[in-house]
Write an enzyme that holds these catalytic residues in place. Structure first.
Site, short mmCIF file in Angstrom:
data_model
loop_
_atom_site.label_atom_id
_atom_site.label_comp_id
_atom_site.label_asym_id
_atom_site.label_seq_id
_atom_site.Cartn_x
_atom_site.Cartn_y
_atom_site.Cartn_z
N LYS A 216 0.62 -0.94 0.17
CA LYS A 216 -0.22 -0.28 0.21
C LYS A 216 1.04 1.55 -0.19
CE LYS A 216 -2.04 -1.49 3.59
NZ LYS A 216 -1.69 -2.34 3.97
N ARG B 193 -10.86 0.39 8.06
CA ARG B 193 -10.02 -1.17 8.45
C ARG B 193 -11.24 -1.68 9.16
NH1 ARG B 193 -4.03 0.44 8.94
NH2 ARG B 193 -3.18 -1.68 8.63
N ARG C 52 11.78 -6.31 6.00
CA ARG C 52 11.92 -4.95 6.12
C ARG C 52 12.34 -4.63 7.48
NH1 ARG C 52 5.99 -1.71 5.01
NH2 ARG C 52 6.05 -3.33 7.46
N ARG D 179 10.69 -0.66 12.29
CA ARG D 179 8.95 -1.15 13.21
C ARG D 179 8.88 -2.19 13.66
NH1 ARG D 179 5.07 0.00 8.04
NH2 ARG D 179 3.35 -1.59 9.62
N ARG E 51 -1.30 -9.25 13.39
CA ARG E 51 -2.01 -7.98 11.86
C ARG E 51 -2.41 -8.86 11.09
NH1 ARG E 51 3.54 -5.39 10.70
NH2 ARG E 51 3.08 -4.48 9.16
P1 AP5 Z 1 4.73 -1.23 2.17
O1 AP5 Z 1 4.32 -0.82 0.62
O2 AP5 Z 1 5.15 -0.70 3.33
O3 AP5 Z 1 2.86 -2.32 2.51
P2 AP5 Z 1 1.90 -2.06 3.35
O4 AP5 Z 1 1.23 -2.48 2.89
O5 AP5 Z 1 2.18 -0.39 3.38
O6 AP5 Z 1 2.31 -2.58 5.13
P3 AP5 Z 1 2.27 -1.94 6.43
O7 AP5 Z 1 3.15 -2.81 7.28
O8 AP5 Z 1 2.41 -0.59 6.64
O9 AP5 Z 1 0.96 -2.56 6.21
P4 AP5 Z 1 -0.07 -2.16 7.81
O10 AP5 Z 1 -1.21 -2.55 6.88
O11 AP5 Z 1 -0.05 -3.35 8.49
O12 AP5 Z 1 1.03 -0.68 8.21
P5 AP5 Z 1 0.02 0.65 9.06
O13 AP5 Z 1 1.16 1.01 8.44
O14 AP5 Z 1 -1.09 0.27 8.21
O15 AP5 Z 1 5.42 -3.13 1.80
C1 AP5 Z 1 6.05 -4.16 2.77
C2 AP5 Z 1 7.20 -4.51 2.10
O16 AP5 Z 1 7.44 -4.77 0.68
C3 AP5 Z 1 8.05 -3.01 2.13
O17 AP5 Z 1 9.54 -3.09 2.48
C4 AP5 Z 1 8.63 -2.62 0.33
O18 AP5 Z 1 9.58 -1.92 -0.14
C5 AP5 Z 1 8.34 -5.09 0.24
N1 AP5 Z 1 7.31 -4.29 -1.22
C6 AP5 Z 1 6.17 -3.41 -2.10
N2 AP5 Z 1 6.13 -3.87 -2.89
C7 AP5 Z 1 6.94 -5.28 -3.40
C8 AP5 Z 1 6.54 -5.87 -4.46
N3 AP5 Z 1 5.99 -5.74 -5.30
N4 AP5 Z 1 7.18 -6.57 -4.40
C9 AP5 Z 1 8.21 -6.57 -3.07
N5 AP5 Z 1 8.72 -6.46 -2.21
C10 AP5 Z 1 7.56 -5.08 -2.15
O19 AP5 Z 1 -0.66 0.22 10.15
C11 AP5 Z 1 0.66 -0.10 11.11
C12 AP5 Z 1 -0.79 -0.84 12.47
O20 AP5 Z 1 -1.34 1.24 12.29
C13 AP5 Z 1 -1.69 -1.56 12.27
O21 AP5 Z 1 -1.76 -2.37 13.12
C14 AP5 Z 1 -2.82 -0.84 13.89
O22 AP5 Z 1 -2.12 -0.98 15.03
C15 AP5 Z 1 -1.97 1.09 13.56
N6 AP5 Z 1 -3.40 0.97 12.61
C16 AP5 Z 1 -3.32 2.27 11.38
N7 AP5 Z 1 -3.98 2.46 10.17
C17 AP5 Z 1 -5.25 2.13 11.75
C18 AP5 Z 1 -6.50 2.17 11.54
N8 AP5 Z 1 -7.28 2.55 10.43
N9 AP5 Z 1 -7.47 1.37 12.27
C19 AP5 Z 1 -6.95 1.35 13.45
N10 AP5 Z 1 -5.39 0.78 13.87
C20 AP5 Z 1 -5.41 1.65 12.22
MG MG Z 2 2.08 1.61 5.04
#
Ligand code: AP5
Ligand code: MG
Length: 191
Positions: free
Chosen positions: A14, A91, A130, A136, A147
Site C-alpha cells: 500500500k 480498516r 523490511r 518498526r 496483524r
Molecule cells: P509496503 O508498501 O510498506 O506495504 P504496506 O501494505 O504499506 O504494509 P504495512 O506494513 O505498512 O501495512 P499495515 O497495514 O500493517 O501498516 P499500517 O502502517 O497501515 O510494503 C511492505 C514491504 O514490501 C516493503 O519493504 C516494500 O519495500 C516491499 N514491497 C512492496 N512492494 C513489493 C513488491 N511488489 N515486491 C516485493 N517487495 C515489495 O498500520 C500499522 C498499525 O497501525 C496497525 O496494525 C494498527 O495498529 C494501526 N492502524 C493504522 N491504521 C489504522 C486504522 N485505520 N484503524 C486502526 N488501527 C490502525
Molecule cells: Mg504501509
C-alpha cells in the site's frame, strides 16, 4: 478530483504504490499508520495510546482513528484539492461508513478501492525483510501473524462491502513494483 482507497493486507504494498500514485495523479497521501507512528515518535498523548495497540498488532479504536482522519482532512484542504489516497483506512466497516459520511459532508466520495492481493507467505516474507532495517516495532514474525489475523477478521470484509458498491478493483499485488503500478494506472484510467 480522484479519491482512492488503497486496500490490502499488511505488507501488500500500500505504502509503496501510494508513493508512485501521489506523484502520477498529484494526490494527497493519508496513511493512518504513518500518522500514528509520527505521534509515537513525538511522544504525543495519541502516540502513547496508539503504541500499545500497534505493538500488539491490534487496531486502534475506531472513534480515535476516525477523529484523526477528519482532522488530517481539514488541515490539508489545499493539498487535497486534486484528491486523496487513503492508505490503511478504512480498516473496519464502521470506519468505511464514517469515511463515506466525512466525504459526503465535504461534497465528495470514494471513486475506487484498489485492492492489492498478495499470498500470505509472501506478505510475511516482505514484512520480515523490511523488519531487518525499518525499526518498526510491529515488523517481527509474531506481531506480523497477529496483524494478518486481525486483517482477516476485521478488515477483509470490506472487500465485499466495496464490491457491493461496485468500487472494488482487484489488483494482483505479486510482481515487480513498476509492473503492479502499471496495472493500477490502467485500472484507474478506465475507472
Ligand atoms: P509496503 O508498501 O510498506 O506495504 P504496506 O501494505 O504499506 O504494509 P504495512 O506494513 O505498512 O501495512 P499495515 O497495514 O500493517 O501498516 P499500517 O502502517 O497501515 O510494503 C511492505 C514491504 O514490501 C516493503 O519493504 C516494500 O519495500 C516491499 N514491497 C512492496 N512492494 C513489493 C513488491 N511488489 N515486491 C516485493 N517487495 C515489495 O498500520 C500499522 C498499525 O497501525 C496497525 O496494525 C494498527 O495498529 C494501526 N492502524 C493504522 N491504521 C489504522 C486504522 N485505520 N484503524 C486502526 N488501527 C490502525
Ligand atoms: Mg504501509
Amino acid at each position: 478530483m480522484l479519491n482512492i482507497v488503497i486496500f490490502g493486507a499488511p505488507g501488500s504494498g500500500k505504502g509503496t504504490q501510494s508513493d508512485k500514485l501521489i506523484e502520477h495523479y498529484n494526490l494527497f497521501h493519508i496513511s493512518t499508520g504513518d500518522v500514528l507512528r509520527d505521534n509515537i515518535r513525538r511522544g504525543t498523548e495519541l502516540g502513547q495510546i496508539a503504541k500499545g495497540f500497534i505493538d500488539q498488532g491490534q487496531l486502534v479504536p475506531d472513534a480515535l482513528i476516525i477523529d484523526i482522519l477528519a482532522q488530517v482532512l481539514d488541515e490539508n484542504k489545499e493539498k487535497a484539492q486534486e484528491g486523496v489516497i487513503f492508505d490503511g483506512f478504512p480498516r473496519t466497516i464502521p470506519q468505511a461508513e464514517a469515511l463515506e459520511q466525512l466525504l459526503a459532508e465535504r461534497g465528495t466520495q470514494i471513486d475506487a478501492v484498489v485492492g492489492l492481493e498478495v499470498p500470505e507467505e509472501e506478505l510475511i516474507k516482505r514484512i520480515l525483510l523490511r523488519g531487518q532495517m525499518s525499526g518498526r516495532a510491529d515488523d517481527n514474525e509474531e506481531t506480523a501473524r497477529k496483524r494478518l489475523e486481525v486483517y482477516h477478521n476485521q478488515t477483509s470484509p470490506l472487500k465485499a462491502y466495496y464490491e457491493e458498491q461496485g468500487k472494488y478493483r482487484a489488483i494482483n499485488g505479486l510482481g515487480t513494483i513498476d509492473g503492479i503500478f502499471e496495472l493500477i494506472k490502467e485500472t484507474l484510467d478506465n475507472n
